[in-house]
Each structure stands twice: as C-alpha cells, then as structure tokens.
Design an enzyme around this catalytic site. Sequence first.
Site, mmCIF file in Angstrom:
data_model
loop_
_atom_site.group_PDB
_atom_site.id
_atom_site.type_symbol
_atom_site.label_atom_id
_atom_site.label_comp_id
_atom_site.label_asym_id
_atom_site.label_seq_id
_atom_site.Cartn_x
_atom_site.Cartn_y
_atom_site.Cartn_z
ATOM 1 N N HIS A 186 0.808 -1.230 0.000
ATOM 2 C CA HIS A 186 0.000 0.000 0.000
ATOM 3 C C HIS A 186 0.838 1.275 0.000
ATOM 4 O O HIS A 186 0.292 2.369 0.127
ATOM 5 C CB HIS A 186 -0.937 0.013 1.207
ATOM 6 N N ASP A 209 32.500 -29.505 19.641
ATOM 7 C CA ASP A 209 32.814 -30.788 19.020
ATOM 8 C C ASP A 209 34.035 -30.744 18.103
ATOM 9 O O ASP A 209 33.932 -30.516 16.899
ATOM 10 C CB ASP A 209 31.588 -31.270 18.241
ATOM 11 N N HIS A 246 34.690 -34.817 15.999
ATOM 12 C CA HIS A 246 34.319 -35.334 14.688
ATOM 13 C C HIS A 246 35.409 -35.132 13.638
ATOM 14 O O HIS A 246 35.376 -35.762 12.591
ATOM 15 C CB HIS A 246 33.026 -34.653 14.212
ATOM 16 N N HIS A 289 35.976 -35.309 6.947
ATOM 17 C CA HIS A 289 36.893 -34.163 6.897
ATOM 18 C C HIS A 289 38.297 -34.604 6.493
ATOM 19 O O HIS A 289 39.063 -33.818 5.934
ATOM 20 C CB HIS A 289 36.983 -33.487 8.272
ATOM 21 N N ASP A 335 29.709 -31.727 7.442
ATOM 22 C CA ASP A 335 28.961 -31.398 8.645
ATOM 23 C C ASP A 335 27.461 -31.414 8.377
ATOM 24 O O ASP A 335 26.683 -31.997 9.138
ATOM 25 C CB ASP A 335 29.374 -30.014 9.163
#
Length: 453
Positions: free
Chosen positions: A116, A217, A220, A226, A371
């Site tokens: 508007h 973490d 991992h 990785h 990840d």
Amino acid sequence: MNASVHSASGAYSDAEILGMIDEKSGVYNPKIYTDESLYKLELERIFARTWICMGHESQIAKPGDFITSYIGEDPVVVSRQKDGSIRVFLNQCRHRGMRICRADSGNAKAFTCTYHGWAYNQGGDLVSVPMEQEAFGGCLNKKEWGPKQARVETYKGLIFANWDAEAPSLDEYLGEAKFYMDIMLDRCEGGTEAVPGIQKWVIPCNWKFAAEQFASDAYHAGTTSHLSGIMAGVPDDVDLSQVAPPTEGLNVHMSNGHGCGLFLRNPMFFMTILGPKVTEYLTSGPAYEEATRRLGKSRTDVHLCHTNIFPNLSFLTGINTVRMWQPRGPNEIEVWTFALVDKTAPDEIKEEWSRNISRTFTAGGVFEQDDGENWCDIQQVLRGHVAQQQKFNIEMATHTITTENPEGFPGVSFAYTYGEESARGLYRYWTQIMTAPDWPAINKIKPLAVAAE
C-alpha cells in the site's frame, strides 16, 4: 520452578524441560531437536531475549547502506544512519504486515512497502502514507506507526541486536567469550573486514546441532570425512603424519551458554585449509608479531578455535569463517556464512584467504558438506518414534574437567580438547533460559561448574 510454558505451547512444564538435560550423568533427550512446542518457546525465550548477530559493520559501510537479516524468524532491516550509527528494526509494515524491504542488501534513502505504499526512512520512521489526508482525514499520527526498533550494540565490527530492554549490555553478555573472539577480531590495527557477499542455503536440521558442534565438538574432525578434505589440501612435500588432527588444546565452557574449543600450536593442520601463503602470514612475520603484541603469544598461537556465541553465532578463528544459524522450525535452518580478513592484510593474502574459505567452508566446501550431511541424517533418523525415545550421550571428558587452566585462558571450566564440557554447558543453559520468565531470573542462572560445586 513448576510453571508450564503456556505462553508458547502448554506442552511441557518447567520441570520437564529442566529434566531434558542431565549434565551430571551426561545424558539428554533428543526431543529438544524435534518438538514444535519447544521450538516456539525458543523463539520467545531465547531469540527474542538474547543478543543475535546481524553481520559485520563493513557490510554497511556508508550512510544509507543496509542489509536484511533475522532475529529468530523475525525479519529485520539493519541500516547505517547519516550520523554513522546503526539501527535494526522489524521488517514489517505497520499497515498490513508486509515486508518494507525485500532486498538482501543495498543503499536506500527510504523503504517503501510494495502493498500500500507506506514509506519509512533509513531509521524506520514512517514518513509518507499515500492519500493520507483523504483516507485518514489527517488524523494518522505517523510517529506511532513505525516498526519495532531493536537495541543495537557492536563488538569490534560485529553487529548485534536484541529486542529485550531488560537484557544486559552486549559487553556483559559476551563475557569471557570476548577473549576468544579477539583472536579473530583484534589481530591488527583496524580489525577486520568482511569479504563481500553472504552465502545462504537451507538444510533440514535443527539449529542446535550446528551451534553445539562449534561450541564443543572437535571430536568429529578425525572421524568424519573431513579427513579427505585435509588430505586434499596437503602440499606435495608434506608428510600426512604432519597434518593429523591436533590433540593439544582445550574444551572451554563459558557463562551465558557460550563455548569453544582450542587447537594449539599446529600450523601444518592450518595449512591444509588456508594454504601456505596465508599460513605463513598468520604464523610468522610482521602480522604475527603485531598479533603477538596485541593478544599475547598464547592466543596468537591458537591455530584453530571453534566457537559458538549462544544461541546461533559460530565461527572458526584463524580460518575466519563466520556463520549464523537462522532457525526455520525445529527441523530446518538457513545457513548464512561470510568470511572475515584482517583489514590491513595485503590484497593477495585477502584473495587467497577468501578463495580457500570458499573451497572449504561454504555451501560447496569440502568440509561444510560433511557437517551438514551428518546433521541432516540425524534429523532424518529422529523422525522415528522409537529413535526419539533414546537418550543421547554427552559425558565425554568428564574425568578431565578443571577450573584451573594452565594456558591462562578465561572460562568457567575446561576439559580435554576432545571433550563435551561446553556442550553440557550449552544445553544446561538452554534448559535454564527456556524456563526463566525474564532477565532478572536469567541473571541468576549459575554456570555449569559453579552449579555443580
């Protein structure tokens, strides 16, 4: 506390929420990742009350520059004012609720709702309404109809916003985390600047998986895929044994749910991500010497620090990839990521730094995809009824916890590099803030190690 969470869902009592995390035994309830009523309460009691990162000041360098962002699921405009200050306001027209800005970024003198035509200036003040005299009879008080304004504070280039007037200052909220943030933000005179552009993509997982990984973490890194990315980045003349995931470091729990993990003195692991030129820039020569003067040698020699500022700001210092986990329901997030470089670094270093971050920690990055795949697969498994009834384990390194840190780094408590003390701290703080009615009650929350004494 025995009150129920009727303000958002009515599904759980405070006692039930507090019982979802047992930091002493190291177990917790995976329903925290899937329950819709808990998610609605998170929007109310976490995202609407804590300091949320909007981006970096260099992304809105000039008056009129703006970016659009989110506080939880509330869209906001982040706008540089004529006097250099920054405003953050709800991206919502007060007439029918349409967004007043539909662009990701730009430079604008005003924001006009496309529905508007109500127009707002750079600061979010309503300044123009079509047919104001005819339609409203000259009775509309435009001063009363601007979008909701957030509190805005910055820390060394990063912009934060908060809806809650009772919340502590940003400086107090960040607390011990500033010591670790400075490893990225304060290496050199002039600080950092953002590499242009914010990468954004959607993945089907809960925001807490990402926040917890960056808070705690390191475990991992040596077991997920990785390793293939690390091997791909090893120079031809370097033996693979020299780039094994480091084992020397700390897992740090801080107040207000913040957490980080440190990898110490392992430049070869660094090199596989950033390449030899950037590694040399960061670990020797004039830039290293300046950082040592500003930060001290122990901090300058932190070659990776994965950190989460509660709730949803994460980064890897040294690598300098910054990400905001934008929640989109209990089962989905938008990942927003950008890179920071030292403002005074040579252009060739900035370019290689940016290029190697793109290779590793972006939507197509060799580490980022690892990840995201893990988080999304967990979320998929948790669609099962039986899977949601199984407790999860976060007891790692409970035998290594200490409040005395030989490196002299601040925090509430510390554990071995591959530990989960900061994960326990994050989830315990999550239960506490989810059951606290206001900031006076939140301020009484004792950090994990203090509460255990």
